[in-house]
Design a protein around this motif. Structure first.
Motif, PDB file in Angstrom:
ATOM      1  N   LEU A 130      47.801  30.115  44.591  1.00  0.00           N
ATOM      2  CA  LEU A 130      48.031  31.479  44.113  1.00  0.00           C
ATOM      3  C   LEU A 130      46.707  32.167  43.776  1.00  0.00           C
ATOM      4  CD1 LEU A 130      51.151  30.918  41.849  1.00  0.00           C
ATOM      5  CD2 LEU A 130      51.044  32.469  43.812  1.00  0.00           C
ATOM      6  N   TRP A 131      45.760  31.394  43.216  1.00  0.00           N
ATOM      7  CA  TRP A 131      44.445  31.966  42.892  1.00  0.00           C
ATOM      8  C   TRP A 131      43.758  32.447  44.166  1.00  0.00           C
ATOM      9  CZ3 TRP A 131      39.446  31.541  44.315  1.00  0.00           C
ATOM     10  CH2 TRP A 131      38.490  32.156  43.497  1.00  0.00           C
ATOM     11  N   VAL A 132      43.817  31.608  45.224  1.00  0.00           N
ATOM     12  CA  VAL A 132      43.185  31.978  46.498  1.00  0.00           C
ATOM     13  C   VAL A 132      43.842  33.223  47.074  1.00  0.00           C
ATOM     14  CG1 VAL A 132      42.758  31.261  48.880  1.00  0.00           C
ATOM     15  CG2 VAL A 132      42.447  29.625  47.022  1.00  0.00           C
ATOM     16  N   ARG A 173      42.116  40.741  46.539  1.00  0.00           N
ATOM     17  CA  ARG A 173      41.080  41.509  45.855  1.00  0.00           C
ATOM     18  C   ARG A 173      39.977  41.917  46.818  1.00  0.00           C
ATOM     19  NH1 ARG A 173      38.323  37.950  42.134  1.00  0.00           N
ATOM     20  NH2 ARG A 173      40.468  37.394  41.629  1.00  0.00           N
ATOM     21  N   TYR A 174      39.641  41.028  47.757  1.00  0.00           N
ATOM     22  CA  TYR A 174      38.534  41.301  48.676  1.00  0.00           C
ATOM     23  C   TYR A 174      39.011  41.665  50.086  1.00  0.00           C
ATOM     24  CZ  TYR A 174      35.479  39.582  45.006  1.00  0.00           C
ATOM     25  OH  TYR A 174      34.806  39.423  43.816  1.00  0.00           O
ATOM     26  N   ASN A 175      40.281  42.050  50.215  1.00  0.00           N
ATOM     27  CA  ASN A 175      40.841  42.526  51.493  1.00  0.00           C
ATOM     28  C   ASN A 175      40.642  41.534  52.630  1.00  0.00           C
ATOM     29  OD1 ASN A 175      41.626  45.084  50.380  1.00  0.00           O
ATOM     30  ND2 ASN A 175      39.483  45.737  50.496  1.00  0.00           N
ATOM     31  N   LEU A 176      40.952  40.277  52.348  1.00  0.00           N
ATOM     32  CA  LEU A 176      40.788  39.235  53.357  1.00  0.00           C
ATOM     33  C   LEU A 176      42.114  38.838  54.005  1.00  0.00           C
ATOM     34  CD1 LEU A 176      38.317  36.889  51.409  1.00  0.00           C
ATOM     35  CD2 LEU A 176      37.744  38.593  53.142  1.00  0.00           C
ATOM     36  N   GLU A 177      43.205  39.476  53.581  1.00  0.00           N
ATOM     37  CA  GLU A 177      44.525  39.073  54.068  1.00  0.00           C
ATOM     38  C   GLU A 177      44.696  39.339  55.558  1.00  0.00           C
ATOM     39  OE1 GLU A 177      47.846  39.518  50.744  1.00  0.00           O
ATOM     40  OE2 GLU A 177      46.658  41.344  50.951  1.00  0.00           O
TER      41      GLU A 177
END
Length: 893
Positions: free
Chosen positions: A629-631, A637-641
């Motif tokens: 969940l943290w990852v 947060r950093y738009n890496l999805e």
């Protein structure tokens, strides 16, 4: 036909600092026709170089005036010759035609007459602005390159000081030194120039010498461990201060002493005892001395310019009238970078007296300006379609540039490195039909064959062709070439070793990217001894080389040596942490992955996407959903999805932790689902008991997603059928693997079918499948044998189990798990004699079964419990609690 030729001359000899009053603008009639039989060339001057050495020529006397021809004294009233670029307007020389570009000694004037034997040559602009030929690709660049590499002979990691570092030569010396791997400090005369050195040109540090009262102390502050190389263009106190801070065997390259040009009293007086006892080498040199390295200089510099690693700093004044002020400004510190005067526009020069119609000249000017400003590189990189690429190529073919490899190179690079297969095919066609090639073009094609089309053999043949035509490889040649040899494994290991020999032959065994490629090659062929030898013999091991070695050990499964190197690393980056985590992940040491990730966070290293994928993989196997969940939160947060690989790892983590809905939500959000994404979701829902959903996803994958299923896909769907006891569907999918989808079944797929039949109680059918389809038990592995024996025990089919066990015993199978399964089968059937025989075999062979374990997550920390392990700090309390629970169960029932 005559024209009025304006030119700049000196009125009188100049002593001291030059002034405007020392110069005058004159006009002289010039006949721009050439007499028959004459080899003269008349040119229109475009760009002229403004150089401080010219002041020595303007003096009544200077020792330099008799040293070399181009430094000869200038007589008042005569034209001043200088290095520059011009365009031919008339020619009696058969080797030059009207409109040809030339570079060499022209004049401070609008026109020049070049006599046979003068220093000039036909110019190939190489696809760069013409002004570059006067500066970075001219004598300024050659002075910097030759002076640094040939006179100073640097070693990686050495400490370099550059005076006049914002000047035409100094800024390039600093950039070359940084690219080579040195520590570089420069000095300049304004805070703006100091900022330029540090912020744009990448100097490690810089200072304003005008703000320093004690230069020796200043240099001591910036070089506490001493100076190895000093590149001098100043002389005087700066040279004295540098010599006093030099290390033993230091080198000083002197290409100018601008402080003495206007004040002869400022001559340097370095401490000669320092020079003697430190064995310091001080060498003056001229650009003309470095012509032996001209081809290397040009190739290296143009490559660096195209990749953006080198910056051309120019200070251009406009118009012939600006020549005197531009020259005077050199001695007042007004220039930044190479000082040049643009005499005339380089895109269109109409014949004298002719008028160019605006509607014709404007488009022509626009095209030429595009090439001139080097926008061809960015235009090529922006190409999205084959038609756009063809339009640029058509422009090159019609602009007298098709034979210029440097003009074609940006286009070729954009096409060859594109992920679009049609663009790569076009690049191959351009390369095949373009006979004027260079090293950059060959490097581009080698890289394209390897990284874009994954065809290693054409890459190697391209390299051999390159050598055959006499082109010398450079440090950009070998990494993709070694990668090609790595792809060829296991078919050819010799090719990589031969390329290693060429690396040594051409002098690139110290390049970190070449070394890391070699280490990867030897790791893939399981020759870690040679990989370690390459690593150990590297004189300057940077973070790239260290990481390559750690990754090599990791891929070989040797996590102990990988971790030992990792702990020894002097410097780590995110890629280093990622390599170590991947090493642990490969051998299923997932707790170590999470532990390492916590250490990485503690030291403040920002994780990259590879690190996050490793953490998610570990979290999935350990059921550590809190860490996952943290990852996920970090990725949001950093738009890496949007990263498909990271999103796939998230879906995999959620499904393995039992959160199927969350996994499906992530999966649906992946815009370009590849086979790995589909496989993760198909396996995820199957693992959670929804076989029908798994098969539904499989159908969507092949029917609507248009994605070709892989070996992993079929393992997932066959496993789903096994757990749901969907025997007919599983057998149908197995048959479709090769017949419909072209996927050749592997041992794992055969194992899945055996398990499918065996779990459904069809033990004899499973045995028959093993014999007929697989070719007997010898073709199987522990998964196949284990599935058969486990089914025999569960379904009480000891007859088949006994038959299988005896065959395995004859084969000499020494797997402890297989023996334990056989023992349990015999024991459950009451066959004590056979059970004891198997048990004795286990004891005599010293077999040990890998202990079972379980993992729970508590407060974000994954806790693992192994059978028989009492190392846990709360082991005693846990055992007591288990005893209490057992007693409560017994009391209750």
């Amino acid at each position: 036909m005559e024209v009025a030729n304006r030119y700049i001359t000196i009125k009188n000899q100049i002593e001291g600092e030059p002034k405007e009053s020392n110069f005058e603008l004159r006009t002289l009639a010039l006949d721009i026709s050439v007499d028959p039989g004459s080899n003269d060339i008349i040119v229109k001057n475009l760009y002229v170089s403004i150089d401080p050495y010219q002041l020595n020529r303007m003096k009544s006397f200077s020792s330099s005036q008799k040293a070399i021809g181009f430094a000869a004294a200038i007589t008042p009233g005569e034209t001043v010759d200088a290095y520059g670029v011009a365009k031919v307007v008339a020619s009696g020389n058969p080797e030059f035609e009207k409109d040809d570009l030339v570079v060499g000694l022209i004049t401070w004037g609008e026109y020049s007459v070049l006599k046979e034997g003068s220093m000039f040559r036909k110019l190939d602009p190489l696809g760069f602005p013409l002004s570059y030929q006067v500066g970075i690709l001219g004598f300024s660049g050659l002075t910097a390159y030759g002076g640094f590499f040939e006179v100073c002979k640097p070693k990686k990691g050495e400490k370099v000081f550059v005076s006049a570092a914002s000047g035409s030569v100094g800024n390039l010396v600093g950039q070359y030194a940084k690219l080579f791997g040195c520590y570089v400090v420069g000095c300049a005369g304004t805070k703006e120039k100091v900022a330029l050195l540090k912020e744009k040109l990448g100097f490690d540090d810089a200072f304003n010498y005008k703000e320093e009262s004690d230069l020796k102390s200043t240099l001591k502050k910036y070089f506490p461990d001493g100076i190895d190389i000093y590149f001098d263009n100043v002389g005087a106190e700066m040279l004295e201060a540098a010599v006093s801070n030099m290390n033993t065997f230091g080198r000083v390259a002197v290409c100018g002493v601008i402080s003495e040009y206007t004040d002869a009293g400022k001559r340097a007086a370095p401490d000669m005892l320092d020079v003697i006892y430190k064995r310091i080498k001080i060498q003056g040199f001229l650009a003309a001395d470095q012509m032996n390295v001209y081809s290397d200089f040009l190739s290296t510099t143009t490559d660096h310019l195209r990749t953006g690693k080198l910056h051309a700093i120019e200070d251009i004044s406009h118009g012939l009238e600006s020549v005197p002020s531009a020259f005077i400004g050199l001695f007042r510190g007004h220039n930044t970078g190479k000082k040049i005067v643009k005499i005339a526009d380089d895109y269109l020069i109409p014949p004298p007296g002719a008028e160019t119609p605006k509607d014709i000249s404007r488009p022509f000017q626009m095209i030429q300006k595009t090439v001139k400003s080097n926008d061809l590189v960015s235009l090529s990189q922006k190409c999205k379609t084959l038609n756009q690429l063809k339009q640029i190529y058509a422009h090159l073919l019609t602009s007298r540039l098709p034979e210029n490899p440097y003009a074609i190179a940006p286009l070729l690079s954009a096409a060859a490195t594109s992920k679009d297969a049609s663009l790569f095919c076009y690049a191959c066609s351009i390369f095949k039909h373009h006979h004027h090639r260079n090293t950059f073009m060959y490097n581009t094609m080698i890289r394209g064959y390897v990284l874009q089309s994954h065809t290693p053999i054409p890459a190697i043949l391209c390299y051999l062709d390159m050598l055959n035509y006499g082109f010398v490889p450079n440090n950009y040649t070998f990494p993709p070439l070694i990668k090609a040899c790595t792809i060829l494994i296991p078919n050819s290991k010799l090719s990589g070793r031969l390329v290693h020999a060429h690396v040594v032959k051409f002098g690139y065994r110290d390049d970190p990217f070449v070394l890391s490629s070699l280490i990867e090659f030897y790791s893939v062929i399981h020759d870690m001894e040679t990989a370690k030898l390459v690593f150990d013999k590297s004189p300057k091991r940077d973070v790239v080389v260290w990481t390559a070695m750690i990754d090599g050990y990791g891929k070989a499964g040797d996590v102990e040596n990988a971790r030992a190197l990792f702990d020894e690393m002097p410097e780590r980056n995110a890629i280093s942490w990622s390599a170590m985590m991947a090493a642990y992940s490969r051998v299923s040491h997932f707790r170590e992955v999470l532990s390492l990730f916590r250490q990485m966070q503690e030291v403040g290293t920002k994780p990259n996407e590879s690190v996050l994928v490793s953490v998610l993989t570990a979290s999935a196997h350990l059921g550590a959903v809190t860490q996952g969940l943290w990852v996920h939160s970090y990725a949001k947060r950093y738009n890496l999805e949007s990263n498909t690989i990271l999103a796939t790892a998230l879906a995999d983590m959620y499904s393995k932790c039992g959160y199927v809905e969350a996994a499906l939500w992530i999966f649906e959000g992946i815009s370009n689902k590849d086979a790995r994404a589909w496989n993760a979701m198909i396996a995820g829902v199957a693992m959670n008991g929804d076989a029908r959903k798994s098969l539904e996803l499989f159908n969507k994958m092949v029917e609507y997603g248009g994605v070709q299923p892989t070996e992993t896909t079929f393992v997932a769907v066959l496993t789903a059928c096994t757990h749901a006891k969907m025997v007919d569907k599983g057998l149908e999918l197995f048959d479709q693997m090769g017949n419909l989808y072209g996927v050749k079944p592997g041992l794992e797929h055969y194992g899945c079918v055996v398990d499918l039949l065996a779990r459904a109680g069809l033990v004899e059918e499973a045995e028959k499948f093993t014999e007929v389809k697989m070719g007997g038990l010898r073709r199987g592995d522990v998964n196949v044998w284990g599935a058969l024996l486990a089914a025999c025990r569960v379904h009480g089919n000891v007859e088949v189990g006994d038959r299988i066990w005896k065959k395995l015993a004859e084969m000499g199978v020494a797997d402890c798990g297989i023996h334990v399964l056989s023992y349990n089968m015999y024991k459950a059937a009451g066959m004590e004699l056979e059970a004891n025989r198997v048990r004795n075999m286990i004891s005599e062979a010293g077999m040990k079964k890998k202990p079972g374990s379980s993992v729970i997550e508590l407060n974000g920390v994954a806790e693992e419990f192994v059978i028989g392990d009492i190392c846990h700090p709360q082991a005693e309390e846990i055992v007591n609690m288990l005893d209490s629970l057992c007693k409560m169960v017994n009391l209750g029932g």
